[in-house]
Design a protein around this motif. Structure first.
Motif, PDB file in Angstrom:
ATOM      1  N   GLU A 246      -4.107 119.756  78.482  1.00 44.39           N
ATOM      2  CA  GLU A 246      -2.947 120.413  77.859  1.00 44.39           C
ATOM      3  C   GLU A 246      -3.185 120.706  76.381  1.00 44.39           C
ATOM      4  OE1 GLU A 246       1.839 119.802  77.022  1.00 44.39           O
ATOM      5  OE2 GLU A 246       0.800 118.428  78.375  1.00 44.39           O
ATOM      6  N   VAL A 247      -3.797 119.746  75.673  1.00 43.52           N
ATOM      7  CA  VAL A 247      -4.051 119.963  74.242  1.00 43.52           C
ATOM      8  C   VAL A 247      -5.083 121.070  74.049  1.00 43.52           C
ATOM      9  CG1 VAL A 247      -4.902 118.941  72.101  1.00 43.52           C
ATOM     10  CG2 VAL A 247      -3.401 117.617  73.592  1.00 43.52           C
ATOM     11  N   ALA A 248      -6.190 120.988  74.784  1.00 43.70           N
ATOM     12  CA  ALA A 248      -7.267 121.975  74.604  1.00 43.70           C
ATOM     13  C   ALA A 248      -6.868 123.360  75.079  1.00 43.70           C
ATOM     14  CB  ALA A 248      -8.520 121.517  75.348  1.00 43.70           C
ATOM     15  N   ASN A 249      -6.259 123.425  76.261  1.00 45.95           N
ATOM     16  CA  ASN A 249      -6.036 124.716  76.906  1.00 45.95           C
ATOM     17  C   ASN A 249      -4.587 125.175  76.903  1.00 45.95           C
ATOM     18  OD1 ASN A 249      -8.853 124.920  77.737  1.00 45.95           O
ATOM     19  ND2 ASN A 249      -8.381 123.229  79.112  1.00 45.95           N
ATOM     20  N   ALA A 345     -11.611 122.648  67.036  1.00 41.54           N
ATOM     21  CA  ALA A 345     -10.766 121.595  67.614  1.00 41.54           C
ATOM     22  C   ALA A 345     -10.614 121.797  69.119  1.00 41.54           C
ATOM     23  CB  ALA A 345      -9.403 121.594  66.939  1.00 41.54           C
ATOM     24  N   ILE A 346     -10.438 123.043  69.543  1.00 41.01           N
ATOM     25  CA  ILE A 346     -10.337 123.335  70.975  1.00 41.01           C
ATOM     26  C   ILE A 346     -11.598 122.862  71.694  1.00 41.01           C
ATOM     27  CG2 ILE A 346     -10.278 125.191  72.695  1.00 41.01           C
ATOM     28  CD1 ILE A 346      -8.524 126.785  70.699  1.00 41.01           C
ATOM     29  N   GLU A 350     -11.870 119.900  74.440  1.00 47.29           N
ATOM     30  CA  GLU A 350     -12.360 120.290  75.769  1.00 47.29           C
ATOM     31  C   GLU A 350     -13.549 119.421  76.188  1.00 47.29           C
ATOM     32  OE1 GLU A 350     -12.768 122.174  79.431  1.00 47.29           O
ATOM     33  OE2 GLU A 350     -11.076 121.943  78.045  1.00 47.29           O
ATOM     34  N   THR A 351     -14.359 118.993  75.230  1.00 49.37           N
ATOM     35  CA  THR A 351     -15.457 118.069  75.540  1.00 49.37           C
ATOM     36  C   THR A 351     -14.911 116.749  76.076  1.00 49.37           C
ATOM     37  OG1 THR A 351     -16.908 119.039  73.853  1.00 49.37           O
ATOM     38  CG2 THR A 351     -17.399 116.788  74.547  1.00 49.37           C
ATOM     39  N   VAL A 352     -13.858 116.228  75.437  1.00 57.95           N
ATOM     40  CA  VAL A 352     -13.199 115.015  75.926  1.00 57.95           C
ATOM     41  C   VAL A 352     -12.686 115.234  77.349  1.00 57.95           C
ATOM     42  CG1 VAL A 352     -11.189 113.503  75.604  1.00 57.95           C
ATOM     43  CG2 VAL A 352     -12.562 114.189  73.621  1.00 57.95           C
ATOM     44  N   HIS A 353     -12.062 116.386  77.554  1.00 54.77           N
ATOM     45  CA  HIS A 353     -11.511 116.718  78.869  1.00 54.77           C
ATOM     46  C   HIS A 353     -12.599 116.732  79.940  1.00 54.77           C
ATOM     47  CE1 HIS A 353      -9.958 120.106  81.662  1.00 54.77           C
ATOM     48  NE2 HIS A 353      -9.432 118.965  82.057  1.00 54.77           N
TER      49      HIS A 353
END
Length: 370
Positions: A246-249, A345-346, A350-353
């Motif tokens: 949700e945060v990334a995308n 930041a995105i 997204e790497t974490v995701h």
């Protein structure tokens, strides 16, 4: 060689051969037994009871308890503002709103259970809000009671309705500009928020509905929600996956891609960057088991199975928090004026995701638990 000597040597050779065959067979059987044991116990059975118990009671319930406490402090500040509408009291209420956001945004790393089944997530935090929609409530002839506000659409109550009434898009609102109708709406909306945070905390607490025990006892014979420890741990990981996605995308990408400030979360208070960072800190708290205190976390299991993965993921979390913090405030301006920092930041989130989805969830799914 005499026949007698030949037969004697032949018998000795035959006896030696038999002994050799017997010995080889015995060794082979022992080897077979060891192979079977390796096949059956290739991965050690892991007891995740302490991780699940600590997660449910010392992370989730602790955060929800903090949320309810902060919501109570916000309500106290808003009532003080109603009684004495000074600039100082308005600023105190604004700070109380921001403080309440911290445990809420942290808690978005586990949007499952009662927060979902009881509809509390949308009631508390639907966004973006529509100015026209909110103004229609203020301009109506309806009495703005708590019961009335409770029955409104989710985008007409909750955190961001209160934010709209307390803030004015980064410009300091003047207390003298707050109308009587706005104050009525503010009081009722904050009371409704407090009711919802109490309902959420009570849903997990032991004296209440005790959903914490459902998570903590995953794998116990009569647990119909989580029939195995693996199911409980997968819920835990999927909660982190959901907020990272949700945060990334969503939270970062949607307003960035469309260059649309109306899609920015917490746009009136300019609190967006803090919100996003606290979402990732929620992942950090869930993974490590560290919120108010240190405790067993999922990292204890992961580090035992793959220490490199554990170290890499912890580093990725910190990189994501720092990358979000590197976006110049306010976020709503940076989506057009500082686009490279937003994109960075995105990518970091997204790497974490992806690590959660491809590595950590897979590790949990493929491992054996009690």
């Amino acid at each position: 060689m005499k026949l007698y000597d030949f037969m004697k040597n032949y018998k000795l050779l035959s006896l030696f051969s038999c002994l050799l065959l017997v010995t080889s067979f015995a060794i082979g059987c022992i080897g077979c037994g060891e192979d079977d044991e390796d096949d059956n116990g290739d991965s050690e059975v892991y007891d995740a009871n302490e991780i699940l118990d600590h997660y449910a009671n010392n992370v989730v319930l602790a955060i929800y308890t903090d949320l309810d406490t902060k919501a109570g402090e916000l309500l106290t500040a808003v009532k003080a503002l109603e009684e004495n509408t000074t600039q100082a009291n308005l600023e105190t209420a604004q700070e109380a709103w921001k403080a309440t956001r911290i445990p809420w945004e942290t808690s978005e790393a586990f949007l499952f259970g009662p927060v979902d089944t009881q509809g509390l997530d949308p009631a508390l935090d639907s966004w973006p809000v529509d100015h026209v929609n909110l103004q229609s409530v203020i301009d109506s002839d309806n009495e703005l009671t708590v019961d009335y506000v409770s029955g409104l659409e989710v985008t007409q109550k909750g955190f961001h309705t209160i934010e709209f009434l307390l803030f004015r898009e980064g410009d300091q609102r003047m207390a003298s500009d707050i109308t009587e109708r706005e104050m009525e709406y503010l009081i009722s909306s904050t009371m409704n928020l407090k009711d919802s945070t109490f309902q959420l905390q009570n849903a997990w607490a032991t004296p209440g509905e005790n959903f914490a025990s459902v998570v903590a006892t995953a794998g116990v014979e009569d647990n119909s929600v989580y029939p195995s420890q693996s199911a409980g741990l997968q819920e835990l990981v999927n909660g982190m996956i959901t907020i990272a996605d949700e945060v990334a995308n969503g939270k970062l990408s949607d307003p960035y891609n469309e260059e649309n400030t109306t899609k920015v979360e917490s746009q009136f208070s300019f609190n967006s960057i803090a919100d996003f960072q606290n979402n990732i800190r929620g992942i950090q708290a869930v993974y490590t088991g560290n919120y108010n205190d240190d405790g067993p976390g999922l990292d204890d299991f992961v580090s035992g199975e793959d220490s490199d993965l554990d170290s890499r993921f912890k580093s990725e979390i910190m990189v994501a928090i720092d990358a979000i913090g590197a976006i110049p405030d306010p976020f709503r301006d940076s989506i057009t004026e500082n686009r490279p920092t937003v994109q960075n930041a995105i990518d970091a989130v997204e790497t974490v995701h992806q690590t959660l989805k491809q590595n950590i969830l897979t590790l949990v799914e493929e491992s054996e638990f009690n």
